[in-house]
Design a protein around this motif. Structure first.
Motif, short mmCIF file in Angstrom:
data_model
loop_
_atom_site.label_atom_id
_atom_site.label_comp_id
_atom_site.label_asym_id
_atom_site.label_seq_id
_atom_site.Cartn_x
_atom_site.Cartn_y
_atom_site.Cartn_z
N PHE A 135 -1.00 4.79 -2.57
CA PHE A 135 -0.39 3.97 -3.33
C PHE A 135 0.75 4.48 -3.66
CE2 PHE A 135 -4.46 2.76 -3.09
CZ PHE A 135 -4.48 1.33 -2.21
N THR A 136 0.96 5.77 -3.70
CA THR A 136 2.14 6.54 -4.16
C THR A 136 3.95 5.90 -4.22
OG1 THR A 136 1.09 7.81 -4.44
CG2 THR A 136 3.59 8.24 -4.42
N LEU A 137 4.30 5.58 -5.05
CA LEU A 137 6.04 5.12 -5.47
C LEU A 137 6.97 5.92 -5.49
CD1 LEU A 137 5.39 1.21 -5.78
CD2 LEU A 137 5.74 2.24 -3.77
N HIS A 138 7.90 6.85 -4.46
CA HIS A 138 8.76 7.11 -4.77
C HIS A 138 10.05 6.78 -5.03
CE1 HIS A 138 6.59 10.55 -3.25
NE2 HIS A 138 6.40 10.44 -4.47
N TYR A 139 10.78 6.77 -5.96
CA TYR A 139 12.53 5.58 -5.37
C TYR A 139 13.21 6.63 -5.26
CZ TYR A 139 16.57 3.11 -6.94
OH TYR A 139 17.44 2.17 -7.56
N PRO A 140 14.45 5.75 -4.12
CA PRO A 140 14.00 4.96 -3.41
C PRO A 140 13.31 4.61 -2.53
CG PRO A 140 16.23 5.92 -2.77
CD PRO A 140 15.28 6.88 -4.04
N GLY A 141 12.15 6.10 -2.69
CA GLY A 141 11.32 5.74 -0.95
C GLY A 141 11.48 6.69 -0.21
N ASP A 142 9.94 7.66 0.36
CA ASP A 142 10.08 8.12 1.45
C ASP A 142 10.66 7.56 3.13
OD1 ASP A 142 9.57 9.63 -0.64
OD2 ASP A 142 7.51 9.77 -0.34
N ILE A 171 -5.31 -10.03 -24.00
CA ILE A 171 -4.94 -10.50 -22.70
C ILE A 171 -5.56 -9.85 -22.13
CG2 ILE A 171 -2.90 -8.23 -21.34
CD1 ILE A 171 -1.36 -7.81 -23.75
N VAL A 172 -6.10 -10.14 -20.52
CA VAL A 172 -7.24 -10.30 -19.91
C VAL A 172 -6.46 -9.70 -18.88
CG1 VAL A 172 -9.13 -11.61 -18.52
CG2 VAL A 172 -8.42 -12.01 -21.13
N ASP A 173 -6.86 -7.83 -18.50
CA ASP A 173 -6.53 -7.40 -17.16
C ASP A 173 -6.89 -7.51 -15.81
OD1 ASP A 173 -5.30 -5.27 -15.94
OD2 ASP A 173 -5.54 -3.83 -17.41
N VAL A 174 -6.38 -7.53 -15.06
CA VAL A 174 -7.65 -8.23 -13.93
C VAL A 174 -6.41 -7.50 -12.93
CG1 VAL A 174 -8.09 -9.22 -12.11
CG2 VAL A 174 -7.22 -10.88 -14.52
N HIS A 175 -7.54 -5.91 -11.72
CA HIS A 175 -6.85 -5.71 -10.92
C HIS A 175 -7.18 -5.92 -9.01
CE1 HIS A 175 -7.09 -1.61 -13.93
NE2 HIS A 175 -6.39 -3.03 -14.46
N TYR A 176 -5.67 -5.53 -8.74
CA TYR A 176 -5.86 -5.69 -7.42
C TYR A 176 -5.57 -5.06 -6.33
CZ TYR A 176 -5.25 -10.96 -9.34
OH TYR A 176 -6.26 -11.17 -11.01
N TYR A 177 -6.76 -4.56 -5.42
CA TYR A 177 -6.48 -3.37 -4.04
C TYR A 177 -6.93 -4.67 -3.15
CZ TYR A 177 -5.42 -0.26 -7.42
OH TYR A 177 -4.22 0.30 -8.59
N PRO A 178 -6.01 -4.59 -1.81
CA PRO A 178 -4.58 -5.04 -2.17
C PRO A 178 -4.67 -6.59 -3.40
CG PRO A 178 -5.23 -6.16 -0.39
CD PRO A 178 -6.71 -5.66 -0.76
N GLU A 187 -3.41 -3.65 -12.59
CA GLU A 187 -3.27 -2.97 -11.24
C GLU A 187 -3.02 -3.77 -10.16
OE1 GLU A 187 -5.31 0.38 -10.48
OE2 GLU A 187 -5.54 1.10 -13.15
N HIS A 188 -2.39 -3.13 -9.33
CA HIS A 188 -2.01 -3.88 -7.89
C HIS A 188 -1.58 -2.42 -7.06
CE1 HIS A 188 2.28 -4.94 -7.00
NE2 HIS A 188 2.27 -5.09 -8.37
N GLY A 189 -2.35 -2.63 -5.71
CA GLY A 189 -1.54 -2.49 -4.91
C GLY A 189 -0.80 -1.93 -4.32
N SER A 190 0.28 -0.78 -4.77
CA SER A 190 1.96 -1.27 -4.85
C SER A 190 2.83 -1.56 -2.56
CB SER A 190 3.17 0.18 -4.66
OG SER A 190 2.43 1.09 -4.57
N ASP A 191 1.45 -1.35 -1.77
CA ASP A 191 1.92 -0.68 -0.44
C ASP A 191 1.46 -2.85 0.06
OD1 ASP A 191 -1.04 -1.37 -0.94
OD2 ASP A 191 -0.70 0.39 0.59
N SER A 192 0.90 -3.60 -0.59
CA SER A 192 1.23 -5.06 -0.17
C SER A 192 1.88 -5.76 -1.09
CB SER A 192 -0.49 -4.57 -0.49
OG SER A 192 -1.54 -4.81 -1.70
N LEU A 193 2.60 -5.54 -1.70
CA LEU A 193 3.27 -6.70 -2.42
C LEU A 193 4.70 -6.90 -1.65
CD1 LEU A 193 3.32 -8.60 -4.38
CD2 LEU A 193 5.37 -6.83 -5.76
N THR A 194 4.73 -8.33 -1.11
CA THR A 194 5.83 -8.60 -0.25
C THR A 194 7.16 -9.35 -1.14
OG1 THR A 194 4.92 -11.14 0.47
CG2 THR A 194 3.70 -9.13 1.78
N ALA A 195 7.86 -9.64 -0.97
CA ALA A 195 8.95 -10.20 -0.94
C ALA A 195 8.59 -12.03 -1.58
CB ALA A 195 10.55 -10.20 -0.20
#
Length: 355
Positions: free
Chosen positions: A288-295, A213-220, A244-252
């Motif tokens: 990049f912190t995620l809380h469920y369901p979101g603050d 497996i080749v692991d690649v990281h993305y910010y954003p 890893e990818h920045g959780s705040d930059s993934l769109t639908a």
């Protein structure tokens, strides 16, 4: 491509880097079992099927670490790791575990080893015979540890889907990747080997026959960049992971595009935190912190996008119901046969020694 019981296995999930050693407790300490359970359960609620966690395997240079000092190993440091692996198994989650780190964070990494050996340049970690021997011995100690909850050595537990040579290893040489990949592959022939660098596709990882497996990281996060990397990785017969990818930059729209690309095997957000031991959520201010369901409204949108991706990319695969039983108790050796029911992931173009 990865397969599970003969079917394609694609996944999304998150990073819970602190499961083995926590920096979010007014200092450094082992996380409570409540926090471990809560975070794993939250990941499952968000449709995750895989979690990546640095401190389940990278723990050097502190009193609470697996390896507090050169040649010294601390068996007590395995307690939260044992519990995490057992609970991940109960939740139907697979784990990706790095065994060292590019960075000198609180849990240590290869700069820690280089310092112990008196290496003038930390990058000599990849060529110095003593450093290579130290990495192998550390890995051997971790992989051979027997989990008292399951009765299994880590190297025999299918819950650990992959040992990552290290997190964001920017200076790897092809010789080092070949040697360490072969060492771990022989030590744990029924688990996968992964590795990557901080940015972009690492050439040594891409060309080594010892890497699955080749692991690649993305910010954003960037679907266009991911698509280009995916084509390059799968073109060499490797499995592609956005580790890893920045959780705040993934769109639908991004989620739809990634789920629709069959060459994207895995996507893991950075990073999820659950509830604190006293009240509220654990705070970690890296942006990049995620809380469920979101603050906030913005975080709720991020949570929905990441949960939707995990749902879509996993297809119709059914995960076990969330456990409602009390925390696990330790098992004796007589339970080994009962506990060997876990199914293992394989790569279609896998190493010869891997079933």
């Amino acid at each position: 491509m990865l397969t599970l019981q003969g079917e394609p296995f694609r996944f999304a999930g998150t990073n819970l880097y602190w499961l083995g050693l926590d920096e979010n407790v007014r200092g450094t300490d082992h996380p409570t079992y409540f926090r471990i359970d809560d975070a794993l359960k939250t990941a499952r609620i968000m449709n995750a099927s895989v979690v990546r966690s640095h401190t389940l395997g990278t723990s050097l240079g502190c009193a609470l670490c697996i390896q507090p000092g050169p040649g010294k190993f601390n068996n007590d440091a395995f307690a939260p790791i044992d519990y995490t692996i057992a609970r991940a198994r109960a939740y139907g989650l697979r784990l990706i575990v790095p065994l060292t780190d590019q960075w000198g964070y609180y849990h240590g990494g290869y700069p820690t080893t280089a310092k112990w050996l008196g290496l003038k340049d930390p990058e000599d970690f990849y060529t110095d015979p003593r450093a290579k021997a130290a990495y192998k011995e550390y890995s051997r100690q971790v992989l051979n540890h027997r989990n008292p909850y399951t009765g299994l050595r880590y190297k025999d537990d299918p819950t650990v889907m992959s040992w990552e040579l290290g997190n964001e290893l920017n200076g790897m040489t092809r010789d080092w990747v070949d040697e360490m990949g072969a060492y771990l592959g022989k030590l744990a022939p029924r688990q996968l080997i992964s590795v990557g660098r901080q940015q972009g596709v690492d050439t040594a990882a891409l060309t080594s026959p010892e890497v699955d497996i080749v692991d690649v990281h993305y910010y954003p996060s960037s679907v266009l960049t991911m698509a280009a990397a995916t084509a390059r990785v799968t073109g060499r017969g490797k499995v592609y992971l956005a580790g890893e990818h920045g959780s705040d930059s993934l769109t639908a729209a991004d989620a739809l595009a990634l789920a629709d690309d069959p060459n994207v095997t895995g996507v893991l957000s950075w990073s999820l935190f659950g509830h604190a031991d006293d009240h509220g959520y654990v705070r970690h201010d890296d942006g990049f912190t995620l809380h469920y369901p979101g603050d906030t409204a913005a975080m709720r949108t991020d949570v929905l996008a990441n949960a939707a991706l995990a749902k879509m990319i996993g297809g119709q695969r059914r995960l076990p119901a969330l456990p409602v039983t009390p925390p696990l108790k330790r098992t004796g050796r007589h339970d080994l046969d009962r506990l060997h029911h876990g199914h293992r992931l394989t790569r279609l173009t896998c190493r010869a020694q891997q079933p």
